[in-house]
Design an enzyme around this catalytic site. Sequence first.
Site, short mmCIF file in Angstrom:
data_model
loop_
_atom_site.label_atom_id
_atom_site.label_comp_id
_atom_site.label_asym_id
_atom_site.label_seq_id
_atom_site.Cartn_x
_atom_site.Cartn_y
_atom_site.Cartn_z
N LEU A 1 0.83 -1.21 0.00
CA LEU A 1 0.00 0.00 0.00
C LEU A 1 0.86 1.26 0.00
O LEU A 1 0.56 2.24 -0.68
CB LEU A 1 -0.94 0.01 1.22
CG LEU A 1 -1.93 1.19 1.23
CD1 LEU A 1 -2.89 1.11 0.05
CD2 LEU A 1 -2.72 1.24 2.53
N LYS A 2 1.94 1.20 0.75
CA LYS A 2 2.86 2.35 0.78
C LYS A 2 3.38 2.64 -0.63
O LYS A 2 3.32 3.78 -1.11
CB LYS A 2 4.04 2.04 1.70
CG LYS A 2 5.21 2.98 1.58
CD LYS A 2 6.47 2.37 2.19
CE LYS A 2 7.68 3.23 1.93
NZ LYS A 2 7.67 4.48 2.69
N LYS B 1 0.46 11.94 17.85
CA LYS B 1 0.70 10.55 18.23
C LYS B 1 -0.57 9.92 18.75
O LYS B 1 -1.32 10.53 19.49
CB LYS B 1 1.75 10.49 19.34
CG LYS B 1 3.08 10.99 18.89
CD LYS B 1 3.99 9.86 18.56
CE LYS B 1 5.32 10.45 18.12
NZ LYS B 1 6.22 9.50 17.56
N CYS C 1 6.65 3.94 7.23
CA CYS C 1 6.72 2.76 8.08
C CYS C 1 8.08 2.70 8.75
O CYS C 1 9.05 3.24 8.23
CB CYS C 1 6.55 1.50 7.24
SG CYS C 1 5.00 1.45 6.33
N GLU D 1 6.11 10.25 23.73
CA GLU D 1 5.18 9.24 23.25
C GLU D 1 4.78 8.18 24.28
O GLU D 1 3.63 7.79 24.36
CB GLU D 1 5.84 8.56 22.05
CG GLU D 1 5.19 7.35 21.53
CD GLU D 1 6.03 6.77 20.39
OE1 GLU D 1 6.51 7.55 19.54
OE2 GLU D 1 6.22 5.55 20.37
N HIS E 1 6.39 17.09 7.26
CA HIS E 1 5.64 15.88 6.92
C HIS E 1 4.84 16.06 5.64
O HIS E 1 4.15 15.17 5.19
CB HIS E 1 4.73 15.47 8.07
CG HIS E 1 5.48 15.25 9.35
ND1 HIS E 1 5.71 16.26 10.26
CD2 HIS E 1 6.12 14.16 9.83
CE1 HIS E 1 6.42 15.78 11.26
NE2 HIS E 1 6.69 14.51 11.02
#
Length: 757
Positions: free
Chosen positions: A17-18, A114, A517, A606, A696
Amino acid sequence: MKSTIIGYPRIGNLRELKFASEKYFRGEITAAELEQTAKEIRLYNLNLQKDSGLDLIPSNDFSFYDGVLDTAFLLNAVPARYTALGLSPLDTYFAAARGYQGEKGDVKALAMKKWYNTNYHYMVPEIDDDTEISLTGTKPFDLFAEALENGVKTKPVIVGAYTFLKLARYKGQKTASDYIAQTAAAYSALLQKFSALGAEWVQFDEPSLVKDLTADDIALFKALYEKILPGKGSVKVLAQTYFGDVRDCYKELCALDFDGIGLDFIEGKQSLALVSANGFPKEKVLFAGVVNGKNIWRNNYAATLDILDTLKRHTGNIVLNTSCSLLHVPCTLSNETKLDASYKKHFAYAEEKLAELAEIRQIADAAQPRETEIFRSNAALHSEPRSGRNDAVREKVAGLTAQDFVRLPAFAEREKIQKERFRLPLFPTTTIGSFPQTADVKSARTALRKGELSAADYEKLIERKIAECVALQEEIGLDVLVHGEFERNDMVEYFGECLDGYLFTEKAWVQSYGTRCVKPPVVWGDISRAKPMTVRWSVYAQSLTEKPMKGMLTGPVTILNWSFPREDISLKESALQIALAIREEVLDLEANGIRIIQVDEAALREKLPLRKSDWRKDYLDWAIPAFRYVHSGVRPETQIHTHMCYSEFADIIRDIDDMDADVITFEASRSDLTILDVLKENNFRTEVGPGVYDIHSPRVPSKEEIKAAIAKMKARIPAEKLWVNPDCGLKTRGNAETVPSLQNLVNAAIEVRNENS
Ligand code: GLN
Ligand code: ZN
């Protein structure tokens, strides 16, 4: 007993998919081709789950980018700036996810945050006063129909109403409670539709219920479901929680008209006690999260049976479940061809967890579960002694004393010494470390791995990339340079590969955000530094320039948080072992003439526990010292930077200052620099570089935009403490947008500098 899972990874075993999405973004394939790949992945996953014998298979866990963003589109909560572009539905969706810059307009992406205590990121829905929440999307119904056509009546999964409203950002005057009626009506309509389609179960994901809840939160939750549930028709509704326990609302959860309640018995420290103390409603089904959805170790059936035995005393209606979506683990062990069987037998990725659920179901239904062959062989596996113990490292950690965690002299004095030493201009410009990882670097690494390229040739290429990168930064006019991190596949995996005690995998990819990923390395034993890891690259890069070259390391907390940790070694112990190793590297860099060293703690925020009462004892009490230990041995004139990807640290601002770095850079642009007020209120001592633009997204920020960001910063933070930088590393970007973006950044800083003097 039946079994289910909360969700399955959607990127495909080999990240299909990536790759398809990125081709689509580059205009190399059509939307129909992308849809086709997506469908193949969904059907593959569906059949896999069917063949494993899973009783309830989720659907709508698929997403082109993010499930929360999908929910915003489902519920008509899409800001007009995206719909106004006049793009196709798919492109409108991607515009909200990634920003859009082209002939139809120029818009930034939605904010990204996150996902609770994971390294997955969700897109933050924006709700404005004129947003009308209503059921406008069809994706969950389409995917339900698709699975049905393929012979499976699935359990559709949707972000729950409470969690959706809690995650959204409210742009106007209104708040979550103003949207109760609209939201409840939309979710009711959704249930009615699924009821009409013949669905048996619908799963509402409500992870926000495991956080500390106020009375208002509980009232919001109740108000929503008191309105939603009466309209459910023949469909059964599962309230699925995960990432913790629901101690603040267990009674309310049991009292509402849900047909199933999903509890997490892995991370939910009090889940078992809640059921034991309060019982479980007879008419409901308990979805028991007993298989860890976040880690890759084989399940310990003895421990699982113990949990189930306790639960069975309170209810006869149990469905075996994972503790959270399997989104957070890699797809399948079948592609791990290099990992020795002696290690592999301890592993379970998503596909193997399906098999575990089937086994647990089988033994749990047996008359004597502990007498079964399945149980015995699992018990044998878990009692095997594990290799990888290093007593010298353990002794060193045990011998650390309070003064090992203190850097001298104190910050203010160091700041003076360093200003003297570096004589940087006001608003010094820098980057976060990585530069675009272009195809040549990636294919060279692949060739090296396959033995088609010699190590010497690979290293030559890396040196050439470093030299180009240094020249580029000098040309752009940046003040503090980086070498570009070309030698690294990933900021954690790279160190995992260099450190003893780690295992690394080939294809164990986990989605971080969108098409990004990561491949977390695996803590196998005690950790130590076998040899210098970065020194030669940093020294080479410094030899090419007079400007300060930042040495670039990943900090112990981040390395650990982005690894799969051992379940039988404490996080504190592993973190301090890694800290020992990184400290050796820091001192080595310093000894080799590197004057500025950045130790990234991208993931520090996180893993902050979701409940405040756990913050210190479970986390900050070892995480902050682990970072301090890494740099407490350097000379006063050596400048220590750190970087955090995630600026939502308002609540732990003192702890961040207490890391005692000299400079911290962090992500701030996607949250409109809102963190600045907090820094100001707390008299933040550490120098700061709040990211002035979002890396991003492929869009190029204008010089004016960056000047505006600097002006905002200047209004709140003393100019002498400010740095100017992008909000994260540039590795996922292309050169095409990176070069003009950095040029605008430098030009903006220069102009503000001149206006200031
Ligand atoms: N130094 C790393 C880089 O530039 C930091 C990345 C991150 O914060 N995720 O890539
Ligand atoms: Zn970052």
